[in-house]
Design a protein around this motif. Structure first.
Motif, short mmCIF file in Angstrom:
data_model
loop_
_atom_site.label_atom_id
_atom_site.label_comp_id
_atom_site.label_asym_id
_atom_site.label_seq_id
_atom_site.Cartn_x
_atom_site.Cartn_y
_atom_site.Cartn_z
N LEU A 11 0.82 -1.20 0.00
CA LEU A 11 0.00 0.00 0.00
C LEU A 11 0.86 1.26 0.00
O LEU A 11 1.98 1.25 0.53
N PRO A 12 0.36 2.35 -0.56
CA PRO A 12 1.03 3.65 -0.36
C PRO A 12 1.08 3.96 1.13
O PRO A 12 0.22 3.51 1.90
N LEU A 13 2.08 4.73 1.56
CA LEU A 13 2.31 4.95 2.98
C LEU A 13 1.09 5.57 3.67
O LEU A 13 0.73 5.16 4.78
N SER A 73 -4.28 -10.50 1.30
CA SER A 73 -4.79 -11.15 0.08
C SER A 73 -5.61 -10.16 -0.75
O SER A 73 -5.53 -10.16 -1.98
N GLY A 74 -6.38 -9.30 -0.08
CA GLY A 74 -7.13 -8.29 -0.82
C GLY A 74 -6.23 -7.30 -1.51
O GLY A 74 -6.46 -6.93 -2.68
N ALA A 75 -5.18 -6.86 -0.81
CA ALA A 75 -4.23 -5.94 -1.43
C ALA A 75 -3.50 -6.61 -2.58
O ALA A 75 -3.25 -6.01 -3.63
N GLY A 76 -3.15 -7.89 -2.40
CA GLY A 76 -2.47 -8.63 -3.46
C GLY A 76 -3.33 -8.77 -4.70
O GLY A 76 -2.85 -8.62 -5.83
N LEU A 77 -4.62 -9.05 -4.51
CA LEU A 77 -5.53 -9.15 -5.65
C LEU A 77 -5.62 -7.83 -6.39
O LEU A 77 -5.67 -7.79 -7.63
N THR A 78 -5.63 -6.73 -5.63
CA THR A 78 -5.70 -5.41 -6.26
C THR A 78 -4.45 -5.12 -7.07
O THR A 78 -4.53 -4.60 -8.19
N VAL A 79 -3.29 -5.45 -6.49
CA VAL A 79 -2.03 -5.20 -7.20
C VAL A 79 -1.95 -6.06 -8.46
O VAL A 79 -1.54 -5.59 -9.54
#
Length: 431
Positions: free
Chosen positions: A33-35, A150-156
């Motif tokens: 994520l961005p800081l 996992s949600g952040a990974g899916l977004t990336v």
């Protein structure tokens, strides 16, 4: 003998994987994520941790008391019903706020959603620990962070810009699964009809633990909460990266707590006094190990850790030493819960923490008005360390006054904190 060794190795292997997930999930999230967005999520998680205790009335903490101590007057099926109702209400509130506001990745949505998840997740983690399934409990405890990653990974992977609410959506699915499991188990174990007296007994059992738990969460989350209110989410992100990375020594704390969870509630007071200090000594040894190995941990903790720790080394090392205090405070809370003096200790420690955090918040805010983030962060971390030393002292004095004297444990904490801090200071000075 061989079978016991095999069981011990299996526990350590499973625990290592589970605890590794719990430790690295926030760090991985900070790199995805961005800081500022990471700071926003950390702030929401901190608020949700407190909310889970307040709205949940400390009920989750009563699991080992109800399941392991026969003299406790509290119903298991009533506990499941209460947690399911309160947690489900928070999940519905988060869904309603998200639908009406049109955005999911926001503090007003993440806080009630996090409250529901943490309540239900904590219920089943404590249940597994009470049943002697410590490794499985750690896998449950990592759920909130693992699902968020996992949600952040899916977004990336989908090359999204993290504006579509993938993280809240997967957390919502996880929350619904936990709620379903709780309701099914409640129906299966129900032993009769409920009355107001049953509800009152369970809630009365949890309220003292609620206040104790709030203090514990404030201790570990106050950095993010105070900085979030005084300096913005970027400062929260910087602090959270340092805080999350330097909590690696608490792996030793978790290994010993999980391994001896049942015994802490069943040992005699004499045995507990003799053995509790081992946990603090173990955490101190791991803190020194982290300091020695820190130059070689960049590949493990990520680029963001390397950059921020290099820029805020003194602050990071102060937080590293403070892990000893965090471990000792958490251990005191567990012991006080076992002795059923948590409520009386809280009456003394709560006013101290409230006044101390109030003063620290005002001081940090006044610095943030005319100083850069680096100076504000430095002053806050040093002030917070002093505040925690005082809190631990008040906590120990309260237990002493009530007739429970764990002198070996308390002295070990002070000696280890001063000793580790001095070794690190001299090493940095002459190394």
């Amino acid at each position: 003998m061989i079978s016991r060794l095999f069981m011990a190795l299996r526990f350590l292997a499973g625990f290592g994987i589970a605890r590794g997930l719990l430790f690295f999930s926030p760090i991985l999230l900070s790199n995805l994520l961005p800081l500022d967005r990471y700071g926003q999520f950390e702030l929401a998680q901190s608020l949700a941790s407190i909310g889970a205790l307040v709205i949940g009335c400390g009920l989750v903490g009563t699991v080992p008391l109800i399941r392991l101590r026969d003299e406790i007057d509290g119903r298991w099926d009533t506990l499941l019903l209460l947690v399911a109702g309160l947690g489900g209400g928070c999940i519905l509130l988060a869904l309603g706020v998200g639908l009406t506001s049109g955005t999911l990745f926001s503090v007003p949505v993440l806080v009630p959603l996090g409250i529901g998840v943490l309540m239900l997740q904590g219920l089943w983690a404590n249940t597994l620990k009470s049943d002697g399934q410590g490794t499985r409990a750690i896998f449950v405890e990592v759920g909130f962070w693992a699902v968020a990653v996992s949600g952040a990974g899916l977004t990336v992977l989908s090359k999204d810009r993290l504006s579509q609410g993938t993280i809240p959506l997967v957390l919502l699915v996880y929350a619904v699964v936990l709620l379903g499991v709780t309701l099914v188990q409640q129906v299966r174990c129900r032993t009769g009809s409920f009355g107001l007296l049953d509800l009152r007994r369970n809630i009365a059992l949890g309220l003292p633990l609620m206040f104790t738990g709030i203090l514990t969460v404030l201790i570990t989350s106050s950095g993010r909460l105070v900085l979030g209110q005084t300096s913005g989410v970027e400062a929260v992100g910087l602090y959270a990266v340092l805080y999350r990375s330097t909590t690696l020594p608490l792996v030793g704390h978790q290994i010993l707590i999980i391994g001896f969870f049942r015994q802490i509630f069943s040992w005699s007071d004499e045995v507990l006094r003799a053995r509790a200090a081992v946990i603090v000594v173990g955490v101190s040894a791991m803190a020194l190990g982290f300091w020695v190995l820190e130059p070689y941990l960049g590949w493990l903790l990520g680029k963001r850790f390397t950059q921020i720790f290099a820029a805020y080394r003194a602050e990071g090392l102060t937080l590293l030493v403070q892990t000893i205090l965090w471990s000792a405070i958490a251990l005191n809370d567990l012991v006080n819960s076992r002795l059923q003096i948590a409520g009386r200790v809280t009456r003394v420690t709560a006013p101290y923490l409230a006044l101390g955090l109030g003063a620290l918040t005002f001081w940090t805010w006044s610095r943030a008005q005319h100083m850069p983030i680096s100076d504000t962060l430095h002053g806050f971390i040093m002030g917070h360390f002093i505040l925690m030393v005082g809190f631990y002292t008040v906590q120990c004095w309260s237990a002493w006054w009530l007739g429970h004297r764990f002198v070996r444990l308390w002295l070990s904490t002070y000696v280890c904190t001063v000793g580790v801090g001095l070794l690190i200071f001299l090493g940095e000075l002459y190394g």
